[in-house]
Design a protein around this motif. Structure first.
Motif, mmCIF file in Angstrom:
data_model
loop_
_atom_site.group_PDB
_atom_site.id
_atom_site.type_symbol
_atom_site.label_atom_id
_atom_site.label_comp_id
_atom_site.label_asym_id
_atom_site.label_seq_id
_atom_site.Cartn_x
_atom_site.Cartn_y
_atom_site.Cartn_z
ATOM 1 N N MET A 217 49.335 27.841 37.830
ATOM 2 C CA MET A 217 48.276 28.517 38.532
ATOM 3 C C MET A 217 48.619 30.002 38.585
ATOM 4 O O MET A 217 49.804 30.357 38.670
ATOM 5 C CB MET A 217 48.150 28.005 39.969
ATOM 6 C CG MET A 217 47.856 26.536 40.121
ATOM 7 S SD MET A 217 46.109 26.252 39.730
ATOM 8 C CE MET A 217 45.906 24.557 40.247
ATOM 9 N N THR A 218 47.632 30.878 38.559
ATOM 10 C CA THR A 218 47.862 32.289 38.827
ATOM 11 C C THR A 218 48.366 32.444 40.257
ATOM 12 O O THR A 218 47.835 31.834 41.182
ATOM 13 C CB THR A 218 46.555 33.079 38.637
ATOM 14 O OG1 THR A 218 46.307 33.213 37.233
ATOM 15 C CG2 THR A 218 46.615 34.455 39.267
ATOM 16 N N ALA A 219 49.413 33.240 40.434
ATOM 17 C CA ALA A 219 49.971 33.458 41.765
ATOM 18 C C ALA A 219 49.196 34.559 42.488
ATOM 19 O O ALA A 219 49.066 35.676 41.974
ATOM 20 C CB ALA A 219 51.449 33.837 41.670
ATOM 21 N N ALA A 220 48.701 34.245 43.678
ATOM 22 C CA ALA A 220 47.953 35.236 44.451
ATOM 23 C C ALA A 220 48.830 36.419 44.848
ATOM 24 O O ALA A 220 48.310 37.504 45.121
ATOM 25 C CB ALA A 220 47.362 34.585 45.694
ATOM 26 N N THR A 221 50.141 36.232 44.855
ATOM 27 C CA THR A 221 51.055 37.326 45.195
ATOM 28 C C THR A 221 51.160 38.368 44.097
ATOM 29 O O THR A 221 51.602 39.492 44.351
ATOM 30 C CB THR A 221 52.460 36.767 45.468
ATOM 31 O OG1 THR A 221 52.815 35.874 44.402
ATOM 32 C CG2 THR A 221 52.514 36.021 46.788
ATOM 33 N N PHE A 222 50.786 38.022 42.874
ATOM 34 C CA PHE A 222 51.029 38.910 41.742
ATOM 35 C C PHE A 222 50.025 40.062 41.652
ATOM 36 O O PHE A 222 50.340 41.106 41.088
ATOM 37 C CB PHE A 222 50.964 38.133 40.420
ATOM 38 C CG PHE A 222 52.154 37.254 40.153
ATOM 39 C CD1 PHE A 222 53.213 37.181 41.036
ATOM 40 C CD2 PHE A 222 52.213 36.498 38.996
ATOM 41 C CE1 PHE A 222 54.301 36.366 40.777
ATOM 42 C CE2 PHE A 222 53.296 35.689 38.721
ATOM 43 C CZ PHE A 222 54.341 35.616 39.615
ATOM 44 N N ARG A 223 48.796 39.846 42.148
ATOM 45 C CA ARG A 223 47.739 40.812 41.854
ATOM 46 C C ARG A 223 46.832 40.997 43.070
ATOM 47 O O ARG A 223 46.622 40.068 43.848
ATOM 48 C CB ARG A 223 46.893 40.322 40.669
ATOM 49 C CG ARG A 223 47.717 40.088 39.404
ATOM 50 C CD ARG A 223 46.919 39.294 38.383
ATOM 51 N NE ARG A 223 47.691 39.043 37.178
ATOM 52 C CZ ARG A 223 48.491 38.001 36.997
ATOM 53 N NH1 ARG A 223 48.621 37.087 37.945
ATOM 54 N NH2 ARG A 223 49.154 37.839 35.861
ATOM 55 N N LEU A 224 46.254 42.166 43.186
ATOM 56 C CA LEU A 224 45.226 42.387 44.195
ATOM 57 C C LEU A 224 43.956 41.643 43.791
ATOM 58 O O LEU A 224 43.641 41.519 42.600
ATOM 59 C CB LEU A 224 44.937 43.885 44.332
ATOM 60 C CG LEU A 224 46.098 44.747 44.840
ATOM 61 C CD1 LEU A 224 45.747 46.227 44.718
ATOM 62 C CD2 LEU A 224 46.454 44.390 46.273
ATOM 63 N N PRO A 225 43.196 41.137 44.756
ATOM 64 C CA PRO A 225 42.048 40.290 44.401
ATOM 65 C C PRO A 225 40.953 41.003 43.626
ATOM 66 O O PRO A 225 40.337 40.406 42.733
ATOM 67 C CB PRO A 225 41.539 39.798 45.765
ATOM 68 C CG PRO A 225 42.077 40.770 46.768
ATOM 69 C CD PRO A 225 43.390 41.231 46.217
ATOM 70 N N GLY A 226 40.677 42.281 43.940
ATOM 71 C CA GLY A 226 39.634 42.996 43.202
ATOM 72 C C GLY A 226 39.958 43.145 41.731
ATOM 73 O O GLY A 226 39.165 42.734 40.859
ATOM 74 N N PRO A 227 41.123 43.728 41.390
ATOM 75 C CA PRO A 227 41.485 43.813 39.970
ATOM 76 C C PRO A 227 41.616 42.459 39.289
ATOM 77 O O PRO A 227 41.295 42.333 38.099
ATOM 78 C CB PRO A 227 42.825 44.547 40.016
ATOM 79 C CG PRO A 227 42.760 45.389 41.256
ATOM 80 C CD PRO A 227 42.007 44.545 42.242
ATOM 81 N N LEU A 228 42.053 41.434 40.019
ATOM 82 C CA LEU A 228 42.145 40.110 39.412
ATOM 83 C C LEU A 228 40.757 39.578 39.072
ATOM 84 O O LEU A 228 40.547 39.004 37.994
ATOM 85 C CB LEU A 228 42.873 39.151 40.358
ATOM 86 C CG LEU A 228 43.055 37.714 39.868
ATOM 87 C CD1 LEU A 228 43.772 37.663 38.522
ATOM 88 C CD2 LEU A 228 43.824 36.891 40.916
ATOM 89 N N ALA A 229 39.796 39.775 39.967
ATOM 90 C CA ALA A 229 38.420 39.346 39.681
ATOM 91 C C ALA A 229 37.878 40.055 38.444
ATOM 92 O O ALA A 229 37.174 39.444 37.616
ATOM 93 C CB ALA A 229 37.522 39.622 40.883
ATOM 94 N N ILE A 230 38.195 41.343 38.301
ATOM 95 C CA ILE A 230 37.753 42.102 37.123
ATOM 96 C C ILE A 230 38.382 41.527 35.860
ATOM 97 O O ILE A 230 37.705 41.292 34.846
ATOM 98 C CB ILE A 230 38.113 43.588 37.283
ATOM 99 C CG1 ILE A 230 37.256 44.230 38.375
ATOM 100 C CG2 ILE A 230 37.933 44.340 35.956
ATOM 101 C CD1 ILE A 230 37.695 45.638 38.751
ATOM 102 N N ALA A 231 39.701 41.289 35.897
ATOM 103 C CA ALA A 231 40.415 40.811 34.711
ATOM 104 C C ALA A 231 39.882 39.453 34.263
ATOM 105 O O ALA A 231 39.628 39.231 33.071
ATOM 106 C CB ALA A 231 41.911 40.726 34.999
ATOM 107 N N VAL A 232 39.725 38.525 35.204
ATOM 108 C CA VAL A 232 39.266 37.180 34.839
ATOM 109 C C VAL A 232 37.834 37.230 34.309
ATOM 110 O O VAL A 232 37.504 36.570 33.308
ATOM 111 C CB VAL A 232 39.390 36.224 36.035
ATOM 112 C CG1 VAL A 232 38.850 34.841 35.670
ATOM 113 C CG2 VAL A 232 40.844 36.108 36.487
ATOM 114 N N ALA A 233 36.981 38.019 34.943
ATOM 115 C CA ALA A 233 35.608 38.150 34.451
ATOM 116 C C ALA A 233 35.583 38.738 33.048
ATOM 117 O O ALA A 233 34.798 38.305 32.191
ATOM 118 C CB ALA A 233 34.790 39.017 35.411
ATOM 119 N N GLN A 234 36.442 39.727 32.797
ATOM 120 C CA GLN A 234 36.482 40.344 31.470
ATOM 121 C C GLN A 234 36.937 39.343 30.412
ATOM 122 O O GLN A 234 36.347 39.250 29.327
ATOM 123 C CB GLN A 234 37.407 41.557 31.479
ATOM 124 C CG GLN A 234 37.458 42.275 30.138
ATOM 125 C CD GLN A 234 38.372 43.481 30.157
ATOM 126 O OE1 GLN A 234 39.078 43.726 31.131
ATOM 127 N NE2 GLN A 234 38.368 44.238 29.078
#
Length: 309
Positions: A74-91
């Motif tokens: 699973m992606t670790a929630a500790t690794f990334r801020l939620p906003g940039p993570l949402a951008i990366a996954v959507a991209q």
């Protein structure tokens, strides 16, 4: 019953090795290629050539494959801020033409955090952060184009976010949660997830955890049948005992231990054990493949296990 391939690149893997496995899995008819999201090897592995980032890897695979679904366990929630993570996954979802599945967890491996300078809060805080991340990421994806998204939490605050980009999938990529937590994990699953995954657990333990998450769905007025249920299990298949023993030795495990705790043995043995998981509700199995150079292993299961399911 759907079979998917699940890899652990932190144990040592190049992008080319992962690409070879993903392309073979695609050609052989597996449902998806998943990878872990870790930055440190575990056990006796040397980890060479070094860690690779999960979403960078999946971005590459999004362009280098064409049909197979792609995701993280699973992606670790500790690794990334939620906003940039949402951008990366959507991209990555757009780059793949809508083939991404988003597994996320609280993070648990303290050593990788200290090795790479990542804060590692206490367990309660990690779950609190995970809950806020789920609200933010799904909220950003679900916000209609032309509207903005705001969030005011204890750990994260967003104001007037354009909530872009949007994933290719509508309303969003499937969200996977999982693990062995007895209370908060089922609650978060019932609220946010499309799939619940039980990693490396026996049939009886799996039954218990499925019952907990079904109960949490019912308490939250959600139809438990709307949630897909899955397992992740280590794979060690061979046509003969000699082949099973060789594959077990290659990953530093004992055949009897693998038979007890994973999917090991002949194709017939593996079909029988998967059937026992199916009886308690498992609909999908992630086959943890640890020797990424043994492509014949993946071909064997596609040819002699999958058709019997």
């Amino acid at each position: 019953m759907e079979l998917r391939i699940f890899t652990e690149p932190q144990q040592g893997a190049s992008y080319d090795q992962l690409l070879a496995v993903a392309r073979l899995a695609e050609d052989a008819g597996y449902g998806a290629f998943f990878r872990s999201d870790h930055y440190m090897m575990m056990g006796d592995a040397d980890g060479l050539p070094g860690p690779t980032d999960a979403w960078v890897t999946l971005a590459g695979l999004a362009r280098d494959t064409s049909r197979i679904r792609l995701g993280t366990l699973m992606t670790a929630a500790t690794f990334r801020l939620p906003g940039p993570l949402a951008i990366a996954v959507a991209q990555v979802d757009r780059m793949s033409g809508g083939r991404v599945e988003f597994g996320i967890g609280s993070g648990w491996f303290e050593t990788e955090h200290t090795a790479y300078g990542i804060p590692f809060p206490p367990l309660r805080e990690r779950f609190d952060r995970l809950e806020e991340q789920l609200a933010i990421i799904t909220g950003l994806w679900d916000t209609p184009v032309g509207h903005t998204f705001d969030f005011s939490g204890k750990y994260y605050q967003l104001s007037d976010s354009p909530a872009l980009p949007k994933p290719a999938q509508s309303p969003r990529p499937p969200v996977l949660l999982g693990g062995h937590g007895a209370k908060r994990t089922p609650q978060l699953t019932a609220r946010y997830a499309d799939e619940f995954n039980v990693p490396f657990a026996g049939v009886d333990d799996t039954r218990t955890r499925f019952e907990r998450v079904r109960a949490a769905c019912a308490e939250g007025s959600r139809d438990p049948g709307s949630l897909r249920l899955s397992n992740a299990l280590v794979l060690c298949c061979g046509r003969t005992d000699e082949e099973v023993n060789r594959r077990a030795a290659a990953i530093g495990r004992e055949p009897d231990e693998l038979r007890a705790n994973g999917l090991a043995g002949s194709p017939a043995e593996i079909v029988e054990k998967i059937g026992r998981y199916a009886e308690v509700g498992t609909e999908r199995v992630y086959l943890q493949v640890l020797d990424l150079d043994d492509l014949a292993h993946i071909e064997l299961v596609a040819a002699e296990v999958a058709p019997q399911l």
